[in-house]
Design an enzyme around this catalytic site. Structure first.
Site, PDB file in Angstrom:
ATOM      1  CG  ASP A 141       0.115  -3.791   5.882  1.00  0.00           C
ATOM      2  OD1 ASP A 141      -0.396  -4.111   6.961  1.00  0.00           O
ATOM      3  OD2 ASP A 141       0.477  -2.627   5.614  1.00  0.00           O
TER       4      ASP A 141
ATOM      5  CG  ASN B 279      -1.757   1.280   1.297  1.00  0.00           C
ATOM      6  OD1 ASN B 279      -2.639   1.485   0.479  1.00  0.00           O
ATOM      7  ND2 ASN B 279      -1.456   2.133   2.268  1.00  0.00           N
TER       8      ASN B 279
ATOM      9  CD  GLU C 114      -4.130  -5.341   8.295  1.00  0.00           C
ATOM     10  OE1 GLU C 114      -4.155  -4.918   9.464  1.00  0.00           O
ATOM     11  OE2 GLU C 114      -3.413  -4.827   7.407  1.00  0.00           O
TER      12      GLU C 114
ATOM     13  CG  ASP D 284      -1.426   5.863   1.000  1.00  0.00           C
ATOM     14  OD1 ASP D 284      -0.675   5.884   1.991  1.00  0.00           O
ATOM     15  OD2 ASP D 284      -2.648   5.663   1.078  1.00  0.00           O
TER      16      ASP D 284
END
Length: 536
Positions: free
Chosen positions: A223, A127, A259, A193
């Protein structure tokens, strides 16, 4: 008199079978993705060189400990070079942080783990990068060199489109130091990001995946899925799907778990990406279903009912889903702090391992370690190998961590105590390993014999999304009836009301470590308090 003798004989035979644990079926199931996985926060797990920081050689030295508990996979939190102790801000995706060792250390860990039948899952942070990553630093340097009215040119610096830059301040954006530019950084200014729709970025991560796969990695833990594109689940699913496709083209049997910290109706959607597993957040943490069951604030019957509904939900997105139940992780307060007594601490751990799929345990939960509060560092304290802080392998833990007085004994004491939390976890994992349908069968809730304190359900081959046709001797696997008593008193259950014919006790695990379940005349099952009973 004859009836009395028959009853005594029946009880005696059942007790004998229960005490020896029945016949294991573990050798029927081949190597697959339905594992028992031990999460290791590397920084705090085991120090091999005396600097107080956990490292990969320390992990390697504890593989026998992990294997003996009953685990066959480990998840390593990020190990790449980083500016922080937690390593979720990566500065180099194809190396090992010097505090943790070297690529040689990683290669040796892989080799030793595989020799012991343990798979290794790497944390994969896609990410965002660190603000100190060369991609970001190059982009910022280029932007700072532009005149006020000059527009960026990707042909002169491709990295400007690796991230999400803007001349305007937006929600979740931070200012580029020394420039009238802003960049998206939802977690922290030090974690810019990435633009995961950029084809160059996609190729970068496909190459990074290949790098670690070539080094022997068995899987990735992805993640922050819900942040791939903020507030856009469909777009995030597409971005995840691109990575899953490219990674599995490299290694078709690669295991990928994600996740997506959200409710199950949201995270279930990510199964459409082709990912193997998603962490089951509805059951986890101090407000999750497991803690509610252990506290007695939620009726036991909801355990099976919720699992059954979840399986149906996940199947609507993927025929090959593998659930990923977990109880706590490195972002959550530790479980021992949820309860005042040891029985409930144990029971909660047992409930987690009675779910289907690849079950995860956070290091130290098998000891009832404490760790909570507003600081994340408190949740990532040193593994409690010994009460002696200077003992071999002991870590110092994150520097900002508060001093934590542990509630239960250290590992070196608990492993000698058959009634310890450590021993309980070992017994539950043995139960899970001995009966493969616990992890792979279809869940059917039995409402007629369930109650506020009793969770009763079957696990069957029929209806499961697991492909038993590929399994030699699958016909010898027993369908199972699982009965869990979440209360503090013995319970008597009339099995004839269940509508199933499984009434032979295979094994019982109790928090006390002594009592066992029995079946008497008329299919009457007697279960001890805080117990898990498996019948065939």
């Amino acid at each position: 008199m004859k009836k009395l003798l028959a009853l005594i004989l029946s009880l005696t035979l059942t007790i004998s079978l229960s005490a020896c644990g029945g016949k294991s079926e573990a050798d029927i199931i081949p190597d697959d993705k339905y594992m028992n996985t031990y999460e290791i926060f590397v920084y705090s797990f085991c120090d091999s060189d005396g600097d107080g920081i956990g490292d990969l050689d320390g992990v390697t030295s504890k593989l026998d400990y992990i294997k003996n508990l009953g685990f066959n996979a480990i998840w390593l939190t990020p190990i790449c070079p980083s500016t922080t102790y937690h390593k979720y801000d990566v500065t180099d995706y194809e190396n090992v942080d010097k505090n943790f060792g070297s690529l040689e250390s990683y290669d040796n860990l892989i080799k030793e783990a595989h020799n012991k039948g343990i798979k290794v899952i790497d944390d994969f942070v896609m990410n965002h990068t660190s603000s100190e990553h060369p991609w970001f630093k190059t982009a910022v340097r280029y932007l700072k060199g532009l005149s006020k009215d000059e527009e960026p040119d990707e042909s002169k610096c491709k990295y400007i489109n690796y991230y999400n830059f803007s001349r305007e301040k937006k929600d979740g954006y931070e200012q580029v130091p020394g420039a009238d530019w802003y960049y998206e950084a939802r977690f922290w200014s030090g974690m810019p990001d990435l633009n995961l729709d950029n084809e160059e970025v996609k190729k970068e991560f496909a190459d990074i995946a290949k790098f670690w796969i070539d080094h022997g990695c068995d899987g990735f833990r992805m993640d922050a899925l819900t942040s791939y594109t903020t507030d856009d689940t469909n777009k995030s699913v597409e971005e995840l799907a691109d990575f899953v496709k490219s990674a599995k083209e490299i290694k078709p049997d690669l295991y990928i778990v994600g996740e997506a910290w959200a409710n199950k109706d949201t995270y279930a959607k990510y199964y459409a990406s082709g990912i193997d597993s998603l962490f089951d957040f509805d059951f986890a943490g101090q407000d999750g279903l497991i803690a509610g069951l252990a506290r007695g604030t939620k009726p036991a019957k909801t355990f099976a009912e919720t699992m059954q509904k979840e399986e149906e939900l996940y199947k609507s997105y993927s025929d090959t889903f593998v659930n990923a139940p977990f109880y706590t992780n490195h972002d959550m307060s530790r479980g021992a702090g949820y309860y005042t007594d040891e029985d409930k601490t144990k029971l909660a751990l047992g409930l987690n391992f009675m779910q289907t799929g690849n079950a995860f345990l956070y290091y130290g939960e098998e000891l009832g370690m404490k760790g909570s509060g507003s600081k994340d560092e408190n949740k990532r304290g040193p593994m409690y190998w010994s009460a002696d802080e200077n003992a071999v392998g002991m870590c110092k833990g994150p520097s900002a961590m508060d001093k934590i007085e542990q509630k239960y004994p250290a590992e070196d004491e608990q492993e000698k105590d058959d009634t310890s939390i450590y021993s309980y976890v070992k017994k539950v994992l043995k139960l899970r390993n001995n009966y493969p349908l616990i992890a792979r069968g279809k869940t059917t809730a039995l409402s007629d014999i369930s109650s506020k304190t009793i969770a009763a359900f079957t696990r069957t081959k029929d209806g499961s999304n697991y492909d038993f046709s590929t399994v030699k001797n699958a016909d010898k696997l027993s369908d199972l009836l699982i009965v869990i008593n979440t209360g503090n008193a013995e319970e008597t259950i009339d099995l004839s009301k269940s509508g199933v014919s499984m009434n032979k006790v295979a094994d019982t695990v109790t928090t006390s470590g002594s009592a066992i379940s029995t079946v008497g005349g008329g299919n009457t099952l007697i279960v001890p308090p805080y117990s898990i009973t498996v019948l065939k």
